[in-house]
Design an enzyme around this catalytic site. Structure first.
Site: not given
Length: 477
Positions: A90, A148
């Site tokens: 991801c 993130h």
């Protein structure tokens, strides 16, 4: 000359012509088309799921549960059958998605996981991003959900083009406690801007609620770009009725738990939450000229469905990198379309910028392609060549036309994806010439990316920012 070589030569020639034309005139073409089809700049909502498998939506083949909202989104818009993530994990994909460039051009995009303790690794604030470039087109920008791309104090959404942020900075958090782990020492995971906050509720619902409020409060003086980066259906495995589970799990990774039934409930909750956001658009009469994009950051994990592909998250098999891709824009894109156009996460930067009347920063040229002319039906589908690598060079892949070269753990494969999406028939010996050509092209591409070394994956090498050091690496394709 063999027929294969003749076809390959035609393919390369056609690819070069189309790519050159797209780079030279794509933004202008898109702008001209949009002037006729949409009088105002469109609002943009980019919805990103986390670890969603290719067949986790009914419209892509899911049979165990239904996803009526996203099915309807596809029915009203265009659905890709060959949409790829920039990576099989991801964080790396998110670097490609927000910059429009191969993540391997930046130190933070080299490997996964992105260490939370190394606060000097992340997306450099000075690097142009989709939200920062849209701001130059007078867009208001917001991110609700997962970031993130580096931790505070050096990195964050407010430093990279977003006006507002509500969500989590790291890779995951509990859906109910909103902690980054379990136990008394677990840190708060929710932030309002750069300030930790406490909220009550299922995280998927909280993200949707913030989006609904944002849309309802939109003053319509400026278009908006809203990123909705859900953590669903990423672990821990908790459905909307599983609050008791959050008090019992031993680790946020939740190795000991989960089930197909729970996973289905998580995906259905995601679908329902997105439905509330789309209803808010309808209520504010914004749906017609709002672009809504839906995708996933990588292939599915553990309980997900990647049929008909093999592989999953962390693998460069199709199941690890081929993901759903849906776009709806009633003002300009005809509904009910299914496209075999090969696309990838980083294409959305030049494509959405073109829709907004902008273009990528020439100092940081995009590795993605502006697919807006294809989406609007003004050009044919474009042949593509895409590259991946993972865990150093232990996994590598290139897709060129229908051919895919794949290397995993020193085993080499050559697949024809048009004939064999399951990646079972290995042509490495019978078409050794094509294998050699693709390996050479991969090596050439790889030489233009940052090498993965112990030094580059732990800190900034020479004290300069990552963008200063790596922002102008060649983007030859």
């Amino acid at each position: 000359m063999t027929s294969i070589n003749k076809n390959r030569r035609r393919f390369i020639t056609r690819s070069a012509k189309i790519s050159a034309a797209t780079l030279a005139t794509g933004s202008l073409l898109g702008s001209n088309l949009l002037n006729a089809k949409a009088a105002e700049k469109p609002n943009i909502i980019f919805i990103l799921a986390d670890d969603l498998g290719y067949a986790d939506l009914s419209v892509y083949g899911q049979r165990a549960f239904k996803t009526p909202v996203l099915d309807k989104l596809a029915e009203d818009g265009l659905r890709f059958t060959q949409h790829y993530a920039n990576s099989a994990v991801c964080s790396a994909t998110r670097f490609g998605l927000i910059t429009g460039r191969y993540q391997y051009r930046l130190q933070g995009g080299l490997e996964e996981p992105l260490s939370s303790s190394a606060n000097n690794i992340g997306l450099p604030p000075e690097h142009p991003t989709l939200p920062s470039l849209l701001k130059k087109q007078n867009y208001k920008t917001a991110l609700f959900g997962k970031w993130h791309l580096g931790s505070l104090p050096n990195f964050g959404p407010l430093k990279s083009g977003y006006d507002l942020f509500f969500g989590n900075y790291g890779g995951a958090l509990d859906y109910f406690t909103h902690k980054t782990n379990v136990g008394p020492d677990a840190k708060e995971g929710l932030f309002e801007g750069e300030v930790p906050v406490e909220k009550v509720g299922y995280y998927t619902d909280l993200i949707a609620e913030r989006a609904v409020d944002y849309i309802n409060q939109h003053d319509k003086k400026n278009p908006f770009f809203l990123s909705l980066h859900f953590t669903a259906p990423h672990w821990p495995w908790e459905g909307p009725e599983d609050e008791a589970v959050a008090q019992q799990i031993k680790s946020l990774f939740h190795y000991e738990g989960g089930s197909l039934e729970t996973y289905g409930k998580m995906v259905v909750a995601l679908d329902t939450a997105i439905g509330r956001v789309l209803k808010a658009l309808d209520k504010q009469k914004l749906s017609k000229n709002t672009i809504v994009v839906f995708s996933s950051d990588n292939g599915g994990e553990r309980f997900s469905d990647t049929w008909p592909f093999t592989g999953q998250k962390t693998e460069l098999l199709e199941g690890g990198i081929r993901v759903p891709g849906i776009i709806r824009w009633p003002a300009a894109i005809k509904g009910g379309q299914i496209s075999d156009q090969v696309a990838i996460s980083m294409d959305w930067v030049p494509t959405l910028l073109a829709a907004a009347g902008g273009a990528p920063d020439p100092t940081y040229p995009s590795d993605g392609e502006n697919l807006l002319p294809v989406l609007l039906g003004s050009t044919e589908e474009q042949p593509r060549t895409l590259f991946w690598r993972y865990k150093g060079n232990s996994q590598r892949a290139i897709r060129s036309g229908d051919w895919k070269y794949l290397k995993i753990a020193n085993n080499e494969f050559l697949f024809n994806l048009k004939e064999d999406v399951r990646e079972r028939a290995n042509y490495a010996e019978t078409h050794a010439d094509i294998l050699a050509q693709l390996k050479t092209r991969w090596d050439e591409w790889n030489s233009s990316m940052l090498p993965i070394t112990e030094e580059s994956s732990t800190h900034v090498v020479d004290g300069k920012s990552q963008a200063d050091r790596h922002g102008v690496i060649s983007t030859k394709k």
